[in-house]
Design a protein around this motif. Structure first.
Motif, PDB file in Angstrom:
ATOM      1  N   THR A 147      44.570 -47.730   5.999  1.00  0.00           N
ATOM      2  CA  THR A 147      43.347 -47.461   5.592  1.00  0.00           C
ATOM      3  C   THR A 147      43.485 -48.301   4.178  1.00  0.00           C
ATOM      4  O   THR A 147      44.782 -48.445   3.278  1.00  0.00           O
ATOM      5  CB  THR A 147      43.263 -46.566   5.353  1.00  0.00           C
ATOM      6  OG1 THR A 147      43.489 -45.664   4.565  1.00  0.00           O
ATOM      7  CG2 THR A 147      42.063 -46.725   6.374  1.00  0.00           C
ATOM      8  N   GLU A 161      41.623 -41.022  10.846  1.00  0.00           N
ATOM      9  CA  GLU A 161      42.019 -41.040   9.372  1.00  0.00           C
ATOM     10  C   GLU A 161      42.712 -39.677   9.045  1.00  0.00           C
ATOM     11  O   GLU A 161      43.206 -40.127   8.222  1.00  0.00           O
ATOM     12  CB  GLU A 161      41.039 -41.483   8.583  1.00  0.00           C
ATOM     13  CG  GLU A 161      40.993 -41.984   6.881  1.00  0.00           C
ATOM     14  CD  GLU A 161      39.778 -42.802   6.833  1.00  0.00           C
ATOM     15  OE1 GLU A 161      39.407 -43.545   7.733  1.00  0.00           O
ATOM     16  OE2 GLU A 161      39.383 -43.005   5.434  1.00  0.00           O
ATOM     17  N   THR A 196      37.119 -36.594   4.634  1.00  0.00           N
ATOM     18  CA  THR A 196      36.893 -37.744   5.389  1.00  0.00           C
ATOM     19  C   THR A 196      35.756 -38.449   5.773  1.00  0.00           C
ATOM     20  O   THR A 196      35.453 -39.690   5.346  1.00  0.00           O
ATOM     21  CB  THR A 196      38.420 -37.751   6.954  1.00  0.00           C
ATOM     22  OG1 THR A 196      39.543 -37.122   5.998  1.00  0.00           O
ATOM     23  CG2 THR A 196      38.339 -39.571   7.204  1.00  0.00           C
ATOM     24  N   ARG A 199      34.498 -41.683   3.602  1.00  0.00           N
ATOM     25  CA  ARG A 199      33.923 -42.747   4.488  1.00  0.00           C
ATOM     26  C   ARG A 199      32.359 -43.155   4.161  1.00  0.00           C
ATOM     27  O   ARG A 199      31.825 -44.021   3.762  1.00  0.00           O
ATOM     28  CB  ARG A 199      34.168 -42.639   5.646  1.00  0.00           C
ATOM     29  CG  ARG A 199      35.560 -42.814   6.282  1.00  0.00           C
ATOM     30  CD  ARG A 199      35.518 -42.238   7.919  1.00  0.00           C
ATOM     31  NE  ARG A 199      34.726 -43.662   8.570  1.00  0.00           N
ATOM     32  CZ  ARG A 199      35.385 -44.322   9.131  1.00  0.00           C
ATOM     33  NH1 ARG A 199      36.860 -45.003   8.718  1.00  0.00           N
ATOM     34  NH2 ARG A 199      35.095 -45.030  10.033  1.00  0.00           N
ATOM     35  N   ASP A 225      31.673 -46.852   2.540  1.00  0.00           N
ATOM     36  CA  ASP A 225      30.329 -47.159   3.245  1.00  0.00           C
ATOM     37  C   ASP A 225      29.119 -46.797   2.857  1.00  0.00           C
ATOM     38  O   ASP A 225      28.778 -47.947   3.734  1.00  0.00           O
ATOM     39  CB  ASP A 225      30.808 -46.698   4.928  1.00  0.00           C
ATOM     40  CG  ASP A 225      32.222 -47.443   5.323  1.00  0.00           C
ATOM     41  OD1 ASP A 225      33.194 -47.618   4.501  1.00  0.00           O
ATOM     42  OD2 ASP A 225      32.875 -46.685   6.518  1.00  0.00           O
TER      43      ASP A 225
END
Lengths: 210, 172
Positions: free
Chosen positions: A31, B38, B66, B70, B74
């Motif tokens: 990432t 992740e 996380t 995210r 996103d």
């Protein structure tokens, strides 16, 4: 009559092996955040002993990561509904919108007279830090202008990069780092950059004397 | 990395819990698996900061964080769907003899009702009902005092019950 129960979703065996692989050999660039953290961590550790030349190398590397991130941010913004969280052509609407969302106030200037009308703004997260994204247009082209304050150790610099058919101009002005990304020609993007710089300097120099 | 084995011993047993939470928060398998991977990579990186307290709560806090970072990254606006009173009150009006639904239908309804709750409600319900965690443990994960967890839980249950009548949500 029994109660309906929420189902429990166990992990698939494939996920277990995925996770094991990922933590046994952390991927270099899994990432953006990962590589950024590793990069800054490494830079911090080595800066104690490293020469100035090495540090500037690490800084170039950091800039490369940011460059990739702003291009990603530009591409993402072109997806439907992602362009602007505050849609307005009025700088006096867009600038106050950022108050409280960022720990700095990005310069928002109106370039409509010069053929770059303001479209709006939003906040992006790049490498784990919030970044102001201002959206301008020229004809049907979109320009994303990313703005953040300079880091304490960061020096002024400017660059022009072409990547995947997009032109990216990076520069510093008045304590800010700016990135403009667009599919406009490099010539027009330079024009935008120079106008922007002139207006930023102008508005910073004279608070109200026109 | 020398600590990887210790990390695996502490954290891998909670893989199912991590996935289940991510699955409910993201509402799809693919994103949930990405989140879990992740989260584990992040957890390993911050493992030095883990002082051997509650491994499950520590890991689930990272899974949760996380998911939310995210989502910001996103812009998965789909995760947050605000609860809509009008939409749900119509379900209540349908109560009657014909509302004696069969189990499959009820489960689907429950899942869809849960999916429509704001994530702050969904996460406390999942952690309490499916993981059986204490209010204190949930508080560690969602970074809220135990009292807040309790009130959030009861509001979440009330909303679910409202959607799901005539089936009463059992509260424990």
């Amino acid at each position: 009559m029994s109660e309906p129960r929420l189902p429990y979703y166990p992990a698939r065996p494939e996920l277990r092996s995925r996770v094991e692989t990922a933590i046994r050999q952390p991927p270099r660039r899994s990432t953006r955040r990962t590589s950024f953290l590793r990069m800054t961590g490494l830079a911090a550790a080595l800066a104690l002993v490293a020469s100035a030349a090495w540090i500037s190398g690490a800084r170039r590397h950091g800039a490369e990561i940011e460059l990739t991130a702003v291009l990603d941010g530009h591409l993402r913004s072109l997806e439907p509904g992602h362009l602007a969280d505050v849609a307005s052509t009025d700088q006096h609407t867009v600038k106050p919108w950022f108050a409280g969302k960022l720990e700095y106030s990005p310069p928002v200037v109106d370039l409509a007279a010069a053929g770059f009308p303001l479209v709006g703004g939003r906040v992006d997260v790049v490498d784990g830090r919030k970044l102001a994204a201002l959206v301008y247009s020229r004809r049907s082209h979109i320009i994303n202008l990313f703005v953040r304050p300079l880091d304490a150790t960061e020096r002024s610099s400017s660059s022009e990069i072409v990547r995947h058919g997009y032109n990216i101009a990076g520069w510093t002005s008045n304590g800010m780092r700016l990135w403009a990304v667009s599919d406009l020609s490099l010539g027009e993007l330079r024009e935008f950059r120079d106008l922007m710089t002139a207006r930023i300097v102008e508005s910073a120099g004279t608070t109200r004397s026109r | 990395m020398a600590d990887t084995r210790r990390f695996e011993e502490a954290m891998l047993p909670h893989l199912d819990a991590a996935y289940n939470l991510a699955r409910y928060l993201t509402r799809n398998e693919h994103d949930a698996e990405d989140v879990v991977q992740e989260a584990y990579v992040r957890a390993l990186r911050y493992f030095d900061a883990f002082r051997g307290q509650n491994a499950k709560a520590w890991l689930l806090a990272i899974v949760r964080h996380t998911t939310y970072t995210r989502r910001r990254r996103d812009r998965l606006s789909a995760i947050t769907t605000e609860f809509n009173d009008e939409m749900h009150s119509s379900a209540r009006d349908n109560s009657g003899p014909e509302a004696e639904l069969d189990r499959a239908e009820t489960l689907a309804e429950l899942q869809s009702a849960l999916g429509r709750l704001p994530p702050q409600f969904r996460e406390v319900l999942v952690l309490r009902e499916l993981e059986g965690l204490s209010y204190e443990e949930i508080g560690l994960i969602v970074r809220a005092p135990a009292g807040t967890v309790m009130s959030r839980l009861s509001r979440a249950r009330a909303r679910l019950a409202q959607v799901l009548s005539p089936f009463k949500q059992e509260t424990r």
